[in-house]
Enzyme design. Structure first.
Site, mmCIF file in Angstrom:
data_model
loop_
_atom_site.group_PDB
_atom_site.id
_atom_site.type_symbol
_atom_site.label_atom_id
_atom_site.label_comp_id
_atom_site.label_asym_id
_atom_site.label_seq_id
_atom_site.Cartn_x
_atom_site.Cartn_y
_atom_site.Cartn_z
ATOM 1 N N HIS A 97 0.846 -1.193 0.000
ATOM 2 C CA HIS A 97 0.000 0.000 0.000
ATOM 3 C C HIS A 97 0.874 1.232 0.000
ATOM 4 O O HIS A 97 1.939 1.243 0.616
ATOM 5 C CB HIS A 97 -0.936 0.020 1.228
ATOM 6 C CG HIS A 97 -2.088 0.944 1.055
ATOM 7 N ND1 HIS A 97 -2.007 2.290 1.337
ATOM 8 C CD2 HIS A 97 -3.333 0.722 0.580
ATOM 9 C CE1 HIS A 97 -3.167 2.847 1.057
ATOM 10 N NE2 HIS A 97 -4.002 1.922 0.582
ATOM 11 N N ASP A 144 -8.108 -5.157 -0.492
ATOM 12 C CA ASP A 144 -8.586 -5.995 -1.585
ATOM 13 C C ASP A 144 -8.326 -7.486 -1.363
ATOM 14 O O ASP A 144 -8.928 -8.319 -2.027
ATOM 15 C CB ASP A 144 -7.926 -5.562 -2.903
ATOM 16 C CG ASP A 144 -8.518 -4.263 -3.419
ATOM 17 O OD1 ASP A 144 -9.747 -4.114 -3.326
ATOM 18 O OD2 ASP A 144 -7.756 -3.400 -3.889
HETATM 19 N N1 ACO Z 1 3.948 -7.365 -4.820
HETATM 20 C C1 ACO Z 1 5.297 -7.375 -4.974
HETATM 21 N N2 ACO Z 1 6.070 -6.305 -4.731
HETATM 22 C C2 ACO Z 1 5.472 -5.196 -4.293
HETATM 23 C C3 ACO Z 1 4.075 -5.113 -4.113
HETATM 24 C C4 ACO Z 1 3.326 -6.261 -4.384
HETATM 25 N N3 ACO Z 1 1.997 -6.263 -4.237
HETATM 26 N N4 ACO Z 1 3.760 -3.887 -3.672
HETATM 27 C C5 ACO Z 1 4.907 -3.201 -3.590
HETATM 28 N N5 ACO Z 1 5.928 -3.997 -3.963
HETATM 29 C C6 ACO Z 1 7.343 -3.644 -4.019
HETATM 30 C C7 ACO Z 1 7.677 -3.024 -5.384
HETATM 31 O O1 ACO Z 1 8.056 -3.971 -6.330
HETATM 32 C C8 ACO Z 1 8.800 -2.098 -5.006
HETATM 33 O O2 ACO Z 1 9.990 -2.856 -4.855
HETATM 34 P P1 ACO Z 1 11.382 -2.290 -5.399
HETATM 35 O O3 ACO Z 1 11.608 -1.016 -4.626
HETATM 36 O O4 ACO Z 1 12.328 -3.395 -5.085
HETATM 37 O O5 ACO Z 1 11.185 -2.037 -6.870
HETATM 38 C C9 ACO Z 1 8.415 -1.603 -3.609
HETATM 39 O O6 ACO Z 1 7.589 -2.624 -3.067
HETATM 40 C C10 ACO Z 1 7.671 -0.296 -3.641
HETATM 41 O O7 ACO Z 1 6.610 -0.397 -4.591
HETATM 42 P P2 ACO Z 1 5.922 0.834 -5.306
HETATM 43 O O8 ACO Z 1 5.211 0.371 -6.505
HETATM 44 O O9 ACO Z 1 6.894 1.953 -5.468
HETATM 45 O O10 ACO Z 1 4.901 1.254 -4.173
HETATM 46 P P3 ACO Z 1 3.645 2.123 -4.416
HETATM 47 O O11 ACO Z 1 3.375 2.837 -3.185
HETATM 48 O O12 ACO Z 1 3.803 2.945 -5.651
HETATM 49 O O13 ACO Z 1 2.523 1.010 -4.747
HETATM 50 C C11 ACO Z 1 0.658 -0.338 -4.743
HETATM 51 C C12 ACO Z 1 1.409 0.777 -4.016
HETATM 52 C C13 ACO Z 1 0.350 0.098 -6.162
HETATM 53 C C14 ACO Z 1 -0.658 -0.575 -4.002
HETATM 54 C C15 ACO Z 1 1.515 -1.621 -4.743
HETATM 55 O O14 ACO Z 1 1.740 -2.055 -3.444
HETATM 56 C C16 ACO Z 1 0.887 -2.715 -5.600
HETATM 57 O O15 ACO Z 1 1.100 -2.758 -6.810
HETATM 58 N N6 ACO Z 1 0.105 -3.645 -4.980
HETATM 59 C C17 ACO Z 1 -0.600 -4.672 -5.714
HETATM 60 C C18 ACO Z 1 -1.907 -4.126 -6.284
HETATM 61 C C19 ACO Z 1 -2.947 -3.911 -5.194
HETATM 62 O O16 ACO Z 1 -3.153 -4.748 -4.345
HETATM 63 N N7 ACO Z 1 -3.618 -2.768 -5.267
HETATM 64 C C20 ACO Z 1 -4.678 -2.412 -4.321
HETATM 65 C C21 ACO Z 1 -4.216 -1.346 -3.380
HETATM 66 S S1 ACO Z 1 -5.481 -0.968 -2.168
HETATM 67 C C22 ACO Z 1 -6.617 -0.097 -3.042
HETATM 68 O O17 ACO Z 1 -6.318 0.581 -3.984
HETATM 69 C C23 ACO Z 1 -8.002 -0.222 -2.701
#
Ligand code: ACO
Length: 376
Positions: free
Chosen positions: A260, A312
């Site tokens: 998140h 989710d």
């Molecule tokens: N699976 C694997 N790795 C992850 C995940 C994940 N679900 N979430 C974050 N990371 C990792 C990224 O790969 C990144 O690693 P790195 O620095 O080695 O490249 C690090 O954590 C930071 O990730 P970002 O994408 O920069 O974090 P951001 O804050 O932009 O993303 C997000 C948040 C989009 C929710 C992300 O966690 C994600 O893609 N999750 C999966 C999709 C999801 O469940 N979305 C629902 C969110 S809740 C809602 O909207 C209702």
């Protein structure tokens, strides 16, 4: 000009009195009330009133809101006809909901007005009619007759009744009620921000909600819940959870339903829905399987990456156990979040200023125009 961090991370773009996320403590408040207390004690309708009016309703106010919602659940003829058409083609349900939202606006004489009383009435129509729209769409695509909205039921009970053709039991109804409560608002998430940007041009509630639906549909936002279910189905059994998760991560794939932008600890909504999942599984004869599987996946993701589940993740097994088809999970999310979106549109219009940020230009410097004949 200072350049904001990528993805506007940690950028505060303005005030809101609607909800507050404390990402370090893992807390969420609607108008000052802890979401855990609301999930335990309140109903979705009380939360809707709270988001719109700023305080919990009295018994009389709640009765009035429930009555209004029940009366307005019948959808106008043209919206019903549009849904019937969309159900005959392989439309994406979120796109169908957005089209139906546009048609609701066409049928609302106050749709272009941005006065507080007209906007509140449009908000009420949206919250009242989303359950009918989603249920009708599902029944029509399964070649079943639509079910009339029950005359005196909560949003959760009305939706499940219209979806299935018979009333849910109280445990099912309460499980969906809690799910709706925890999805109702979440500060400036991507879809709410979208709604506020649109509202800031003095566009209508309907225009703002249509845009918000588009933002919600993406897999990094509300669309994640449908992908979670697909993943759980693909994994199949708890003992396959660990190798599956490690395999995805080895391919540098994201695990849907985890991570998140704001929460640095557990998302309180995930914790609430995990409890709902466990309680509901006990109630269901064969429910335990999905819950056990989800718990093993959460353990594996924690071991591998120290990522917490978000709202989710447990929403998927809960909705699945309620008999909701997977591609309707995000529309069900919208059925609740529309309360928050509309509260934000009204708040935006109460103190409006056009939202118009700047960009850092990184393209080519100014250059001479080259006529077509000279390009080559
Ligand atoms: N699976 C694997 N790795 C992850 C995940 C994940 N679900 N979430 C974050 N990371 C990792 C990224 O790969 C990144 O690693 P790195 O620095 O080695 O490249 C690090 O954590 C930071 O990730 P970002 O994408 O920069 O974090 P951001 O804050 O932009 O993303 C997000 C948040 C989009 C929710 C992300 O966690 C994600 O893609 N999750 C999966 C999709 C999801 O469940 N979305 C629902 C969110 S809740 C809602 O909207 C209702």
């Amino acid at each position: 000009m200072a350049v904001a961090p990528s993805g506007l991370e940690n950028v505060v773009i303005g005030p809101t009195a609607i909800s507050c996320v404390d990402g370090d403590a893992g807390e969420l408040y609607y108008r000052g009330y802890d979401v855990r207390d609301l999930a335990r004690e309140a109903s979705f309708e009380e939360v809707v009133w709270l988001l719109w009016h700023g305080d919990l309703p009295t018994a009389a106010e709640l009765a009035r809101l429930r009555g209004e919602l029940a009366r307005q659940r019948v959808i106008p003829h043209r919206t019903a006809a549009l849904i019937d058409t969309l159900a005959r083609i392989p439309a994406v349900p979120m796109a169908a909901l957005a089209l139906a939202t546009g048609m609701l606006g066409v049928d609302d004489p106050a749709s272009r007005s941005v006065t507080p009383s007209d906007e509140l009435q449009s908000a009420l129509l949206l919250v009242a009619r989303y359950p009918t729209i989603i249920a009708r769409y599902e029944r029509r695509r399964r070649h079943l007759e639509p079910v009339e909205p029950p005359s005196n039921a909560s949003t959760a009970t009305a939706f499940l009744t219209m979806l299935r053709g018979s009333p849910p039991d109280p445990v099912e109804s309460r499980a969906l009620d809690v799910l709706l409560i925890v999805h109702a608002d979440h500060e400036l998430n991507a879809s709410t921000f979208t709604a506020r940007v649109i509202a800031s041009t003095l566009a209508s509630v309907y225009a703002a909600v249509e845009g918000a639906l588009g933002a919600l549909s993406g897999p990094l936002h509300g669309g994640a819940n449908e992908r979670v279910m697909a993943m759980l189905e693909q994994i199949g059994t708890p003992e396959r959870a660990e190798p599956f998760i490690y395999g995805l991560l080895a391919q540098k794939k994201r695990i849907m339903g985890f991570g998140h932008r704001v929460y640095k600890t557990e998302d309180p909504r995930a914790a609430i829905l995990r409890e709902v999942c466990l309680e509901f599984a006990q109630h269901r004869q064969h429910g335990r399987g999905w819950c056990d599987l989800a718990m093993r996946v959460a353990e594996a993701v924690w071991q591998a990456r120290h990522l917490y589940p978000n709202v989710d993740f447990f929403s998927a097994p809960v909705q699945h156990m309620l008999g909701i088809p997977t591609d309707l999970f995000t529309p069900v999310f919208a059925m609740s979040r529309v309360a928050g979106w509309t509260a934000h549109v009204m708040e935006q219009h109460a103190h409006n200023r056009l939202i118009r940020p700047r960009a850092e230009y990184v393209g080519p410097p100014p250059r001479r125009f080259v006529p077509l004949a000279a390009r080559g």
